[in-house]
Scaffold this active site. Structure first.
Site, short mmCIF file in Angstrom:
data_model
loop_
_atom_site.label_atom_id
_atom_site.label_comp_id
_atom_site.label_asym_id
_atom_site.label_seq_id
_atom_site.Cartn_x
_atom_site.Cartn_y
_atom_site.Cartn_z
CG HIS A 20 14.67 36.01 94.67
ND1 HIS A 20 13.80 36.90 94.11
CD2 HIS A 20 15.90 36.56 94.50
CE1 HIS A 20 14.46 37.94 93.63
NE2 HIS A 20 15.75 37.74 93.84
CG ASP A 118 10.36 36.70 93.44
OD1 ASP A 118 10.37 37.94 93.34
OD2 ASP A 118 11.30 36.03 93.90
#
Ligand code: UDP
Length: 478
Positions: A20, A118
């Protein structure tokens, strides 16, 4: 051209895991190259690793208006942050990090005009909505995976979830629109393979994904030519989707426009890259080496690692293997650490490192195949480099990615749910010899499309320009 202090200020908040952070740092740099002000919010733990092992501070210092901020991830310093223990992160972020994040947004100066959070971190959407800050989620998985997550309630309604005890796992799923001809029960993301539909992680995935669809847009690290069919389905529920990947290639292309290259910079890895493997690769024949890596989180039990190791050695092919320290087999008192046959076979044809500079490895001419856990970043990196894959998915979206690789894109072989030295040996030989020509044909084609998408006029390149334009408009209209 507007002065930097007048340009929009975007706050980026990744889920605190390697894949990520890696892709969102690339997105952050693309935004900085487009003259936006960026604050990148890292967990304290990850930021410390990055500062210790990479050049991120000096690299980003060249962008006026770029700042790093840190926030606790809510876990203790000695928490492993790998394997199944990663699940703890969801709870700790919600409980501990969320209120700190909210307070931080009052204090950050200048305040962000927009948040790119995210998409798996629903807390960014909750807090942004509460404070009236525009939010665009970024999902680090494939469009296919998000589409399946968004269909969880349809699968429940159709009686396909929870999976029944006697279910034939090779049967096709009927309730995920557009995937009726290839998606089997076996290919569902691991979060979907639960016996109770109230399972907290299943519910979390369904909930966060539906939140993503209701935000000001959705950014994806994929490209139209790869996932066009799924994206058409998704746009019926979420019209504003910006596909801007493959991000690593996109960044490379935009840096080249400013006469910068990637070669003189470090990766975004929390661990130290062992570059000795590049010197080893330099000595191997073209297309002869199988690169093996299970990503940054998966922890494999000793028996499984041994099956892979025997399979690789028995295949007779050269291999470069990333064996993270948590994955190195230890003497458990009953068996030897590593049998002599494997030690000798590895000395002859193999090379093992703790952590590799993966993008450089995949781009190296000596690499002929990738035995991968099918993490989305690894998959995209392999697609872009034109490297055929053997997929051995471990968890999350990986089961689905590997199905796409074999059945939809014809870029490799899917070994899911099997871990047997004979199968490993056979698949390595199929990939490197028997089926090489046909797979390489698709791999070369998709690599060309991936690179084309990020160059001027390409789909991802244009979509990124639209994203910047929309962020600017969003702020004007606020
Ligand atoms: N990676 C790396 N060196 C390694 C193994 C992995 O740089 O030795 C990088 C890889 O390039 C990718 C990321 O770590 O960008 C892993 O992300 P992915 O989504 O593939 O899997 P995850 O680690 O999230 O399971």
């Amino acid at each position: 051209m507007e002065a930097v202090h007048q340009s929009p200020h975007v706050l980026i908040f990744p889920f605190p895991a390697q894949g990520h952070v890696n892709s969102m740092l690339k997105l952050a740099e693309l935004l900085a190259l487009a003259s936006l002000r960026v604050t990148f919010l890292n967990s304290e733990y990850n930021h410390e690793s990055l500062v210790r092992r990479t050049d991120i501070l000096s690299r980003f210092a060249q962008y006026p208006g770029f700042k790093f901020e840190t926030i606790p991830d809510g876990l203790s310093q000695d928490h492993p942050r790998v394997g199944a223990a990663m699940r703890d992160m969801f709870g700790s972020l919600e409980l501990i990090t969320k209120p700190i994040f909210k307070q931080m947004l009052f204090e950050i100066n200048p305040p962000p005009d927009c948040i790119i959070g995210d998409g798996i971190l629903g807390l960014t959407i909750d807090v942004a909505n509460e404070l009236g800050i525009p939010i665009i989620p970024f999902r680090t998985t494939s469009a296919g995976c998000i589409w399946v997550f968004s269909s969880i309630f349809d699968m429940i309604q159709a009686g396909e979830l929870p999976i029944k005890g006697n279910q034939d796992m090779d049967c096709l799923i009927t309730s995920v629109a557009g995937m009726e001809t290839f998606l089997r029960f076996r290919d569902l993301p691991s979060f979907c393979k639960v016996s109770d539909v109230k399972d907290p992680l299943l519910q979390l995935m369904a909930r966060e994904t539906s939140k993503n669809f209701k935000a000001n847009g959705l950014i994806l690290n994929t490209f139209e030519e790869l996932e066009g069919a799924t994206l058409s389905q998704m746009r019926t529920k979420c019209p504003k989707i910006y596909t801007i990947g493959p991000l690593h290639e996109h960044l490379k292309a935009r840096l080249a426009d400013t006469n910068q290259t990637m070669s003189d910079r470090s990766s975004n890895s929390f661990r130290e890259d062992d570059r000795s493997c590049i010197s080893w690769l330099d000595k191997q024949p073209k297309g002869s080496v199988v690169y093996v890596s299970f990503g940054s989180i998966a922890v494999l039990p000793r028996e499984k690692l041994m099956e892979f190791w025997f399979g690789l050695v028995h295949s007779g092919k050269r291999f470069l293997w990333v064996l993270r320290p948590e994955n190195v087999p230890r003497n458990d008192g009953e068996c030897d650490v590593v049998p002599t046959e494997l030690v000798e076979g590895t000395k002859e044809r193999g090379y093992i490192v703790d952590w590799a500079p993966q993008e450089d490895v995949l781009a190296h001419g000596a690499i002929g195949g990738f035995l991968t856990h099918s993490g989305w970043n690894s998959t995209l990196e392999s697609v872009t480099a034109g490297v055929p894959m053997i997929c051995w998915p471990c968890f999350a979206d990986q089961q689905l990615n590997s199905r796409f690789v074999e059945e939809v894109w014809k870029l490799g072989l899917d070994m899911k749910d099997v871990c047997d030295r004979r199968v490993v040996e056979q698949m390595v030989n199929d990939l490197m010899v028997a089926k090489r020509e046909e797979i390489l044909k698709s791999a070369t084609e998709f690599a060309k499309l991936a690179k084309g998408s990020v160059n001027a006029g390409g789909s991802s390149n244009c979509n990124f320009d639209c994203l910047i334009e929309d962020i600017r408009m969003m702020i004007k209209n606020c």
